[in-house]
Design an enzyme around this catalytic site. Structure first.
Site, PDB file in Angstrom:
ATOM      1  N   ASP A  97      -7.478   0.354   3.738  1.00 63.72           N
ATOM      2  CA  ASP A  97      -6.494   0.619   2.550  1.00 63.72           C
ATOM      3  C   ASP A  97      -5.363  -0.185   3.195  1.00 63.72           C
ATOM      4  OD1 ASP A  97      -4.409   2.243   0.818  1.00 63.72           O
ATOM      5  OD2 ASP A  97      -6.306   3.544   0.888  1.00 63.72           O
TER       6      ASP A  97
ATOM      7  N   SER B 152      -3.475   2.682  -4.624  1.00 60.24           N
ATOM      8  CA  SER B 152      -4.980   3.091  -4.270  1.00 60.24           C
ATOM      9  C   SER B 152      -5.590   3.754  -5.492  1.00 60.24           C
ATOM     10  CB  SER B 152      -4.469   4.268  -3.150  1.00 60.24           C
ATOM     11  OG  SER B 152      -4.434   3.686  -2.156  1.00 60.24           O
TER      12      SER B 152
ATOM     13  N   ASP C   9       7.483   2.283  -2.573  1.00 56.84           N
ATOM     14  CA  ASP C   9       6.999   1.519  -3.455  1.00 56.84           C
ATOM     15  C   ASP C   9       8.313   0.450  -3.923  1.00 56.84           C
ATOM     16  OD1 ASP C   9       4.633   2.835  -3.763  1.00 56.84           O
ATOM     17  OD2 ASP C   9       5.456   4.109  -5.294  1.00 56.84           O
TER      18      ASP C   9
ATOM     19  N   ARG D 297      -0.068  15.209  -0.879  1.00 58.74           N
ATOM     20  CA  ARG D 297      -1.311  14.990  -1.652  1.00 58.74           C
ATOM     21  C   ARG D 297      -2.522  15.504  -0.783  1.00 58.74           C
ATOM     22  NH1 ARG D 297      -1.445   8.484  -1.869  1.00 58.74           N
ATOM     23  NH2 ARG D 297      -1.899   7.898   0.370  1.00 58.74           N
TER      24      ARG D 297
ATOM     25  N   ARG E 283       0.921   8.991 -12.288  1.00 56.24           N
ATOM     26  CA  ARG E 283      -0.220   9.077 -11.096  1.00 56.24           C
ATOM     27  C   ARG E 283      -0.558  10.427 -10.775  1.00 56.24           C
ATOM     28  NH1 ARG E 283      -1.339   5.236  -5.766  1.00 56.24           N
ATOM     29  NH2 ARG E 283      -1.831   6.897  -4.459  1.00 56.24           N
TER      30      ARG E 283
ATOM     31  N   ASP F  92      -2.475  11.909  -7.812  1.00 59.02           N
ATOM     32  CA  ASP F  92      -2.721  12.676  -6.370  1.00 59.02           C
ATOM     33  C   ASP F  92      -1.520  13.154  -5.803  1.00 59.02           C
ATOM     34  OD1 ASP F  92      -1.526   9.689  -6.052  1.00 59.02           O
ATOM     35  OD2 ASP F  92      -2.466   9.574  -4.247  1.00 59.02           O
ATOM     36  N   ARG F  93      -0.203  12.782  -6.052  1.00 58.55           N
ATOM     37  CA  ARG F  93       0.971  13.335  -5.582  1.00 58.55           C
ATOM     38  C   ARG F  93       1.624  14.187  -6.307  1.00 58.55           C
ATOM     39  NH1 ARG F  93       2.035  11.480  -0.315  1.00 58.55           N
ATOM     40  NH2 ARG F  93       1.209   9.242  -0.019  1.00 58.55           N
TER      41      ARG F  93
ATOM     42  N   LYS G  85      -6.159  10.147   2.497  1.00 60.02           N
ATOM     43  CA  LYS G  85      -6.946   9.086   1.850  1.00 60.02           C
ATOM     44  C   LYS G  85      -8.348   9.933   1.522  1.00 60.02           C
ATOM     45  CE  LYS G  85      -4.145   5.571   2.278  1.00 60.02           C
ATOM     46  NZ  LYS G  85      -3.102   5.079   1.250  1.00 60.02           N
TER      47      LYS G  85
ATOM     48  N   ASP H 188      -2.488   0.842   5.428  1.00 64.41           N
ATOM     49  CA  ASP H 188      -1.465   1.228   4.563  1.00 64.41           C
ATOM     50  C   ASP H 188      -0.715   2.199   4.793  1.00 64.41           C
ATOM     51  OD1 ASP H 188      -0.927   1.271   1.542  1.00 64.41           O
ATOM     52  OD2 ASP H 188      -1.431   3.282   2.143  1.00 64.41           O
TER      53      ASP H 188
ATOM     54  N   HIS I  60       3.584   1.413   5.317  1.00 63.20           N
ATOM     55  CA  HIS I  60       4.668   1.950   4.498  1.00 63.20           C
ATOM     56  C   HIS I  60       5.791   2.679   5.231  1.00 63.20           C
ATOM     57  CE1 HIS I  60       2.875   2.062   0.597  1.00 63.20           C
ATOM     58  NE2 HIS I  60       1.658   2.820   0.882  1.00 63.20           N
TER      59      HIS I  60
ATOM     60  N   ASP J 190      -8.303  -2.205  -0.998  1.00 59.09           N
ATOM     61  CA  ASP J 190      -7.912  -1.681  -2.344  1.00 59.09           C
ATOM     62  C   ASP J 190      -6.798  -2.267  -2.568  1.00 59.09           C
ATOM     63  OD1 ASP J 190      -6.352  -0.448  -0.412  1.00 59.09           O
ATOM     64  OD2 ASP J 190      -6.159   1.382  -1.615  1.00 59.09           O
ATOM     65  N   HIS J 191      -5.987  -2.986  -1.817  1.00 61.65           N
ATOM     66  CA  HIS J 191      -4.652  -3.637  -2.326  1.00 61.65           C
ATOM     67  C   HIS J 191      -4.246  -4.072  -0.926  1.00 61.65           C
ATOM     68  CE1 HIS J 191      -2.526  -0.284  -0.882  1.00 61.65           C
ATOM     69  NE2 HIS J 191      -3.295   0.468  -1.527  1.00 61.65           N
TER      70      HIS J 191
ATOM     71  N   HIS K 166       3.377  -2.015  -1.265  1.00 61.46           N
ATOM     72  CA  HIS K 166       2.074  -2.579  -1.324  1.00 61.46           C
ATOM     73  C   HIS K 166       2.645  -4.061  -1.808  1.00 61.46           C
ATOM     74  CE1 HIS K 166      -0.105   1.152  -2.605  1.00 61.46           C
ATOM     75  NE2 HIS K 166       0.098   1.271  -1.212  1.00 61.46           N
TER      76      HIS K 166
HETATM   77  O1  2PG Z   1       1.377   6.596  -0.732  1.00 62.25           O
HETATM   78  C1  2PG Z   1       1.242   6.440  -1.789  1.00 62.25           C
HETATM   79  O2  2PG Z   1       1.341   7.284  -2.806  1.00 62.25           O
HETATM   80  C2  2PG Z   1       1.130   4.949  -2.404  1.00 62.25           C
HETATM   81  C3  2PG Z   1       2.269   4.225  -2.441  1.00 62.25           C
HETATM   82  O3  2PG Z   1       3.334   4.891  -3.459  1.00 62.25           O
HETATM   83  O4  2PG Z   1       0.247   4.395  -1.642  1.00 62.25           O
HETATM   84  P1  2PG Z   1      -1.343   4.277  -1.971  1.00 62.25           P
HETATM   85  O5  2PG Z   1      -1.429   3.708  -3.405  1.00 62.25           O
HETATM   86  O6  2PG Z   1      -2.133   3.410  -1.007  1.00 62.25           O
HETATM   87  O7  2PG Z   1      -2.111   5.726  -1.787  1.00 62.25           O
HETATM   88 MN    MN Z   2      -4.158   2.077  -1.024  1.00 61.20          MN
HETATM   89 MN    MN Z   3      -0.169   2.772   0.100  1.00 61.86          MN
END
Ligand code: 2PG
Ligand code: MN
Ligand code: MN
Length: 559
Positions: free
Chosen positions: A28, A81, A171, A213, A286, A288-289, A361, A430, A434, A471-472, A501
């Site tokens: 990651d 991600s 970000d 998340r 998005r 996940d969070r 992750k 990653d 961050h 992934d990035h 990222h």
């Molecule tokens: O932590 C996250 O939510 C993002 C950055 O905003 O990172 P990633 O896309 O790698 O999960």
């Molecule tokens: Mn990622």
């Molecule tokens: Mn990230």
């Protein structure tokens, strides 16, 4: 294509055998950039990843991981991600949430859908609350979309609006939260001039308030709930810009971890708790969070923390965040329909699959990989292992994270002979990247490399094949740069640390003693991206990819 057995049947690859164990390793936040002191991957001791690079151009190359290659609105959009793992798993490029929201706002369709109509039912008597990340990062949300939504909601009858803003700094540059809040305040002032009672009601840093998340730490959601719903927080301010400026002065404070605050009136009363009859929109696109908050807002049965008061609200997400859980049930914009993912195809063709990462992750190699779908396709053929992440710390404190535990479990899965595909995400580059702590990120990259080593050794033992990619970008560039590519200095002449990222390409390497002779990267796909990877590993499992998948990166030449 239907779901009958035949529709799922993949054609045999004309040249490549079945039955090899294939390890798909995703590092990651691991991009490729010029070697210099701000490239943590370059500075770190990474002998395994370095040696894979020596296989170029036949066994190592770069692929695109940002912008159009992953379904984002522009080429200036860095990868992330969600879109990265979606592309890796689905083998095709889908217009992603950011883009779909842009289109729905531009056409006005967002206001015609069921989701908006549902929240609108509260406009007459209740307040519209908007909760989400205040940022132009474009990973979870975008400020310009929030601005349009505010305007549109007012035009469609919202009379009282409260914004619950989460500050970013992950970000986007740390400290940028002040400017974003000023922009928002300007917009709200304009609405007030038009007779709409529009204000900021609460705030806090994304990593400390609301945006946890994969159920790593419910306290994060609770802090948000207290401020947003109950109107309670340790810090009270009358003005949100002042709130951010003051709280940023506390020791070790930054945008990501800003303490929660509420905005109060002259009597010290919170100006915007969420009450019965109100409408709530979480404006992140998005998933996940936002899933954890969505559960707290929507589920009648909920035991993760004491909600104290559960207001009767009309709640909609910007998107539906989980297609399998149908969560939330109401949403403003339909999410991309990511169907027929490689994971589902392979399982339906009998490929036994193991997926593993640590909590932060874990959903990346399961939920995102499978097209934002939770759960197994076939429990008998799949095992998903989650190693618990540390919680309550920033990962620069423990840059090793659980990389070695992930690698050990994966090694054991490979050696067990029970799986045909093992798939992992190694988070260190990653998650530590961050934090903006360069020293810790160098340590993180070193450990990630050790994790790769352990998995490749196991693959060697069983005569398997590996695909190592990312992934990035993130850890390969830790400084903000000017147009010339040199570190951009701030007003005081200091470099500005980049926590986000990047738009850099990522490496992909193939190898292992199970790799058939003559397999090499094609030269006719110079612009290949993450979406080309699924067809590649499907070939390595002995199958042709479905015809509408992005083309494979490999060819087999007769020796
Ligand atoms: O932590 C996250 O939510 C993002 C950055 O905003 O990172 P990633 O896309 O790698 O999960
Ligand atoms: Mn990622
Ligand atoms: Mn990230």
């Amino acid at each position: 294509m239907g779901s009958s057995g035949d529709a799922w049947k993949l054609k045999d690859h004309p040249k490549l055998p079945k039955g090899k164990t294939v390890a798909v390793i995703v590092l990651d936040g691991w991009g490729e950039a010029k070697p210099n002191e701000f490239n943590a991957i370059h500075v770190a001791d990474t002998p395994v990843m370095d040696s894979l690079k020596e296989g170029a151009p036949e066994k190592w190359r770069l692929i695109k991981a940002h912008g159009y290659a992953v379904g984002l609105p522009t080429e200036d959009d860095m990868g992330n991600s969600e879109v990265g793992h979606n592309a890796l798993g689905a083998g095709r490029i889908f217009a992603q949430g950011a883009k779909l929201v842009d289109l729905a706002l531009a056409s006005g369709k967002i206001y015609e859908g069921e989701g908006f109509k549902y929240v609108k039912e509260c406009f007459e008597k209740g307040t519209l609350h908007l909760i989400g990340l205040l940022s132009d990062g474009g990973v979870h949300s975008r400020l310009d979309q929030v601005q349009l939504l505010l305007k549109g909601a007012a035009e469609h009858g919202a009379k009282r609006i409260r914004v619950h803003a989460l500050t970013d700094g992950r970000d986007v540059l740390d400290g940028s939260s002040v400017g974003f809040m000023e922009t928002l305040e300007n917009d709200l002032a304009k609405l007030r001039e038009q007779g709409v009672d529009a204000r900021v009601a609460s705030g806090g840093g994304r990593m400390y308030v609301t945006m946890d998340r994969y159920e790593n730490d419910w306290d994060v959601i609770k802090r948000g709930w207290d401020a947003q719903v109950l109107g309670e927080a340790p810090h009270k301010f009358k003005d949100p810009v002042e709130a951010i400026k003051k709280l940023r002065q506390e020791p070790n404070a930054n945008d990501q971890y800003l303490a929660p605050f509420v905005i109060v009136d002259d009597n010290g009363k919170s100006v915007g708790p969420i009450l019965d009859g109100d409408a709530v929109v979480t404006f992140n696109f998005r998933a996940d969070r936002m899933v954890m908050l969505a559960k707290a807002l929507e589920y009648a049965d909920f035991d993760k923390f004491d909600r104290v008061r559960v207001p009767k609200i009309h709640y909609a997400g910007m998107l539906q965040y989980d297609g399998e859980l149908k969560l939330p049930s109401k949403y403003l914009v339909s999410p991309p329909e990511i169907d027929r993912t490689s994971g589902e195809y392979l399982v339906r063709n009998g490929v036994r699959t193991f997926a593993c990462s640590e909590t932060v992750k874990f959903g990346h190699v399961t939920f995102f990989w499978n097209g934002n779908r939770s759960g197994y396709f076939d429990e008998k053929l799949e095992e998903y292992v989650e190693i618990p992440s540390d919680s309550g710390i920033t990962f620069n404190v423990k840059p090793k994270m659980k990389a070695l535990e992930i690698a050990e479990r994966t090694r054991d899965a490979i050696l067990s002979g029970k799986f045909d595909q093992v798939r992992v995400n190694i988070p260190n580059g990653d998650m530590v990247g961050h934090t903006g702590d360069i020293k810790a990120t160098i340590e993180a990259c070193k450990v990630a490399d050790l994790g790769v080593k352990m998995i490749l050794e196991a693959i060697e033992q069983v005569g398997g094949i590996y695909v190592v990619t990312a992934d990035h970008g993130n850890a390969e560039d830790m400084v903000k740069r000017n147009k010339m590519g040199e570190p951009a200095l701030d007003k005081s002449g200091n470099i500005q640390i980049l926590t986000s990222h990047t738009c850099e390409p990522v490496p992909i390497a193939i190898g292992g003693s199970g790799l058939a002779p003559g397999v090499r990267f094609r030269k006719d796909l110079p612009t290949g991206g993450l979406a080309n990877v699924a067809a590649t590993f499907m070939n390595l499992h002995g199958y042709e990819a479905p015809s509408d998948y992005e083309p494979t990166l490999i060819e087999v030449v007769d020796n």
